[in-house]
Structures are given as C-alpha cells and as structure tokens.
Design an enzyme around this catalytic site. Sequence first.
Site, PDB file in Angstrom:
ATOM      1  N   CYS A   1      16.506   1.530  -1.597  1.00 33.69           N
ATOM      2  CA  CYS A   1      16.135   0.736  -2.783  1.00 33.69           C
ATOM      3  C   CYS A   1      17.352   0.156  -3.496  1.00 33.69           C
ATOM      4  CB  CYS A   1      15.329   1.584  -3.755  1.00 33.69           C
ATOM      5  SG  CYS A   1      13.872   2.318  -3.017  1.00 33.69           S
TER       6      CYS A   1
ATOM      7  N   HIS B   1      15.354  -0.762 -11.361  1.00 42.96           N
ATOM      8  CA  HIS B   1      14.552  -0.614 -10.150  1.00 42.96           C
ATOM      9  C   HIS B   1      13.150  -0.182 -10.565  1.00 42.96           C
ATOM     10  CE1 HIS B   1      13.080   0.350  -6.301  1.00 42.96           C
ATOM     11  NE2 HIS B   1      13.218   1.654  -6.389  1.00 42.96           N
TER      12      HIS B   1
ATOM     13  N   ASN C   1       6.511  -0.512  -6.095  1.00 45.86           N
ATOM     14  CA  ASN C   1       7.917  -0.294  -5.748  1.00 45.86           C
ATOM     15  C   ASN C   1       8.235  -1.137  -4.515  1.00 45.86           C
ATOM     16  OD1 ASN C   1      10.406   0.585  -4.891  1.00 45.86           O
ATOM     17  ND2 ASN C   1       9.932   2.763  -4.978  1.00 45.86           N
TER      18      ASN C   1
END
Length: 322
Positions: free
Chosen positions: A113, A249, A279
């Site tokens: 990520c 994030h 996500n």
Amino acid sequence: MIYTKIAGTGRYLPEKILTNFDLEKIVDTTDEWIRTRTGVERRHAVAPDQTTSDMCVEAAKEAMEAAGVAPEDIDFIAIGTTSPDLIFPNVATLVQHRLGIPACPSIGMEAACTSFIYALTTVDKFIKAGEVKCALVIGAECITKLVDWSDRNTCVLFGDGAGAVIVKPSEEPGILTTHLCADGQYKDLLYYPVGASNQLEKAGTDEASIMMTGKEVFKVAVSKLGDIALQALESAGVSKEELDWLVPHQANIRIIQATAKRLDLPMEKVIVTVQDHGNTSAASVPMALDVGIRDGRIKPGQLVLMEAFGGGFTWGSVLMRL
Ligand code: ACO
C-alpha cells in the site's frame, strides 16, 4: 533550491461498483458490520479483462491534461503497484509505450500500500538532483483480482483504481520532506503467498489469496502512521496547526481517525474516500489527493501531508506545499 511540485493530478475508477449490500449476497456479512468496522460503503472492481496498466493509462491522461503536459514532455515514469499486469516488463514500461511517451527511465515500485509514496519519494530525489524535468508518478491496483471472494475477513476491504500525478522541478516550495521505512519482521501479518520464485503452482487456486491478521495490522498501522506523521512535521520544522490537509492511505476509517487524532487535526481537514473506494492499496493516496484537488478543497500553496502503510510492513510520508 529545487523543489518537486505537483503540476496536475488524475484518477481512474473502474465502472463496476460493488456495494456492501452486494457483498451481503456473497459472504456472511452485513452493511452495518462493514461500515462500522472499516468505513467502507462501496468499492470499484475491474472487469475480468481489465489490467492495472489499463487503469494507469486513463489516470495518466487526466493528470497530463490537468498539467498541460504532452507525452513528449515526460522524461521519467514511476508506478507503484502490487498487482502488475506481468512479472515483466514492469507496468511503467507498458504505460510508457501505450501513452506514446518517448523512451525514458520507467520503473515499478513494489511496497504494497505504500508503493505510491515510495515512487513519489524516488522521483523527488531525481528531480532534486536535476536529472528529471517532468515525471509521471502513479499508484494503481487491481487488488480485487487477488482477493478470495469467499473470505469475509478480507474481501470486504479492497477496491481497484489508479491515481496519477505529474511532477516538475520548481523554485516555489513543493515537496518539503519524505520519509520511507520498512520492517520485514512483520511479513507474516499481511502477505500474498504466491510470487514469481515461490509457490507459483498455487496461482489461480484457493490457496492464493491475501493473508491478513487484521487486528495486529490495525495496531501497528495506527502506531507507525502516527509516528511518521509527527516525524514529517518535526523534520520540516512546521507545527501541527500549520497543516492544512492530511491525505492518508484509505485502509480503514478508524486508522485514519487515529492518525488525525495524533496530529490534533479535525476530520474536516482530512480527505476521506474510503467510503467510496475501499482500500485501493497503492492507488488510495493519489486518488484521494485528486479528489481533494478537483473538488476545490485542497488549494495551491496549502500544506499537505500524505502517508501510507502496507504489507511488509512498509510505511512512509510525503509533506508538501501544493
Ligand atoms: N462481516 C461480519 N463479520 C466479520 C467480517 C465481516 N466481513 N469479518 C470478520 N468478521 C467477524 C470475525 O470473524 C470476528 O468474529 P468472532 O468474534 O466470532 O471471531 C468478528 O467479526 C470480529 O473480528 P475482529 O477481527 O475482531 O474485527 P476488528 O474490529 O479487528 O475489524 C478489521 C477487522 C476491519 C479487518 C480490522 O482489524 C482492520 O481494519 N485491520 C486493519 C487491516 C487492514 O486495513 N488491512 C488492509 C491492508 S493493510 C493496510 O492497507 C493498512
């Protein structure tokens, strides 16, 4: 002093939307559980024949248009992704050819990520060294293709998309500080068990899916993201009050709220897209940045902190003036 400055942003989200109610029909879950534990309400998912480079091309076109940049202006490409089209060539090389960008360094950054933050940080160093005049930096992910759609612990979390930025050297303040970190002691808490040199025979079977110890990921993410956010401000010599925006994030609304709290930042100063995007791993920060810039909330000259955390674990931040 040469700074790296954002000249334009763009994003691409696949057409297909999966709501929490759609997922209720696939696994034993509820909209209420997903919303309260994660903040996610819907996510986009690629079509079976759609790839990461397809999404990158669309996001890049938007960013190039916003920056007023033509393919021949670009002299460096960095793409952060965990879900490349192929083992090789890397996605950046595929995108370079598809956009008609003249031959140039085209690199893939793989840090789960945090891949976009790693890519942007790398480009920042090249720009500051005077070697790059116009770079295309993308975070993109086809992560729904890695998800086990019978595992309610993970399938409700993720979505697909791509976010792109064009960056150029500038004498006006742009990127002020970057921080990257990784610690492989946490590798077993979040990983995908198949790679080019390991257990390739599992690819396409039930054994190939995202492995996650959610509670532990949550705890370490909250701790490391809080630390790195404060470190970014401290090393730039700016106070919490001076920060205009946090672009975090988008893993989980509770992780985002915890980071905002460490910064004493009201949620009105945080760009939140997790409800609409889920996500999206490497794509989440550049897409959230694009959302905040295009809807007029993030304005030129404002102080923006971007941060991310992902498998490895990896984590990082970029503090910049837009
Ligand atoms: N629907 C309904 N129930 C569920 C679901 C679901 N989709 N998923 C899990 N449950 C159940 C569990 O089985 C468990 O049941 P049990 O008590 O009978 O065993 C119960 O819900 C509670 O599960 P917990 O794991 O305690 O739930 P928690 O509050 O920790 O939330 C979550 C889980 C959302 C995964 C959270 O831990 C989290 O967000 N962790 C961070 C992980 C993350 O963000 N990963 C993404 C990649 S890394 C990154 O980007 C940061």
